[in-house]
Design a protein around this motif. Structure first.
Motif, short mmCIF file in Angstrom:
data_model
loop_
_atom_site.label_atom_id
_atom_site.label_comp_id
_atom_site.label_asym_id
_atom_site.label_seq_id
_atom_site.Cartn_x
_atom_site.Cartn_y
_atom_site.Cartn_z
N GLN A 26 -16.75 -20.41 -31.73
CA GLN A 26 -16.47 -19.11 -31.13
C GLN A 26 -15.23 -18.57 -31.81
O GLN A 26 -14.12 -19.07 -31.60
CB GLN A 26 -16.24 -19.26 -29.62
N TRP A 27 -15.40 -17.54 -32.63
CA TRP A 27 -14.29 -17.07 -33.45
C TRP A 27 -13.10 -16.61 -32.62
O TRP A 27 -11.97 -16.81 -33.02
CB TRP A 27 -14.75 -15.96 -34.39
N GLY A 28 -13.30 -16.08 -31.45
CA GLY A 28 -12.20 -15.59 -30.63
C GLY A 28 -11.51 -16.67 -29.80
O GLY A 28 -10.60 -16.38 -29.05
N HIS A 29 -11.91 -17.91 -29.94
CA HIS A 29 -11.34 -19.03 -29.19
C HIS A 29 -10.45 -19.83 -30.14
O HIS A 29 -10.94 -20.32 -31.16
CB HIS A 29 -12.47 -19.90 -28.64
N MET A 30 -9.18 -19.96 -29.82
CA MET A 30 -8.23 -20.59 -30.74
C MET A 30 -8.60 -22.03 -31.12
O MET A 30 -8.23 -22.51 -32.18
CB MET A 30 -6.82 -20.57 -30.14
N TYR A 114 -19.25 -11.61 -49.90
CA TYR A 114 -18.81 -10.83 -48.74
C TYR A 114 -19.14 -11.58 -47.47
O TYR A 114 -20.06 -11.24 -46.73
CB TYR A 114 -19.44 -9.43 -48.79
N LEU A 115 -18.39 -12.65 -47.23
CA LEU A 115 -18.61 -13.49 -46.07
C LEU A 115 -18.05 -12.82 -44.82
O LEU A 115 -17.04 -12.12 -44.87
CB LEU A 115 -17.94 -14.85 -46.27
N LYS A 116 -18.70 -13.06 -43.72
CA LYS A 116 -18.22 -12.55 -42.42
C LYS A 116 -17.44 -13.68 -41.76
O LYS A 116 -17.95 -14.78 -41.57
CB LYS A 116 -19.40 -12.11 -41.57
N HIS A 117 -16.21 -13.37 -41.41
CA HIS A 117 -15.28 -14.38 -40.92
C HIS A 117 -15.71 -15.01 -39.59
O HIS A 117 -15.24 -16.08 -39.24
CB HIS A 117 -13.88 -13.80 -40.77
N ASN A 118 -16.61 -14.38 -38.88
CA ASN A 118 -17.01 -14.88 -37.57
C ASN A 118 -18.49 -15.30 -37.52
O ASN A 118 -19.08 -15.32 -36.45
CB ASN A 118 -16.70 -13.85 -36.49
#
Length: 153
Positions: A26-30, A114-118
């Motif tokens: 989960q990209w938004g979870h540290m 062009y990778l998507k970071h999430n």
């Protein structure tokens, strides 16, 4: 760029394998994002512990790295310090969170840079490419004796 150490190369590959095999992402979870997943492997902490440590200060990994102090004894600074001891540099953490290190991206065909970071699959591809790059750098530093040198010994 990170120091190419066997520990870091192995950690990148294990993290990529874990993610490819369904580890929580989960990209938004540290503790469950790009850096968080690598931190889990390098520190043996779980995602919730890392997240809890990060919530003692404000910000995402970029801001946490900007505020990093090696002597603070803040829990996330201790986590970051362990990551740095494995060979990472502070800038590597920022690049990993955004998947934007140019040397790593240069390993991909132009149309796939062009990778998507999430996106989990992009994170896996980035970590594997980074591990390959570091392994090549590590192997380039190794010189084996030549046959004639072995005969003289």
């Amino acid at each position: 760029m990170a120091r190419p150490t066997p520990e870091l190369i192995d950690a990148l590959r294990r993290t990529a394998r874990n993610l490819a095999n369904g580890s929580p992402y989960q990209w938004g979870h540290m503790g469950g994002c790009n850096c968080g997943n690598l931190a889990q492997v390098l520190t043996k902490l779980n995602k919730d512990q890392i997240h809890q440590y990060a919530m003692q200060r404000y910000g995402d990994w970029n801001e946490q790295v900007d505020d990093y102090c090696p002597t603070s004894q803040m829990p996330l600074d201790i986590v970051i310090n362990e990551m740095l001891n494995a060979g990472l540099m502070l800038e590597d953490l920022k690049h990993l969170e955004r998947l934007d290190d140019r040397a790593v991206l240069a390993r991909f065909p132009l149309e796939k840079r062009y990778l998507k970071h999430n996106v989990r699959d992009d994170v896996v591809a980035y970590m594997n490419a980074w591990a390959d790059l570091l392994e090549e750098q590590l192997l380039a530093k190794i010189t084996l004796p030549t046959f004639s040198e072995l005969e003289l010994a």
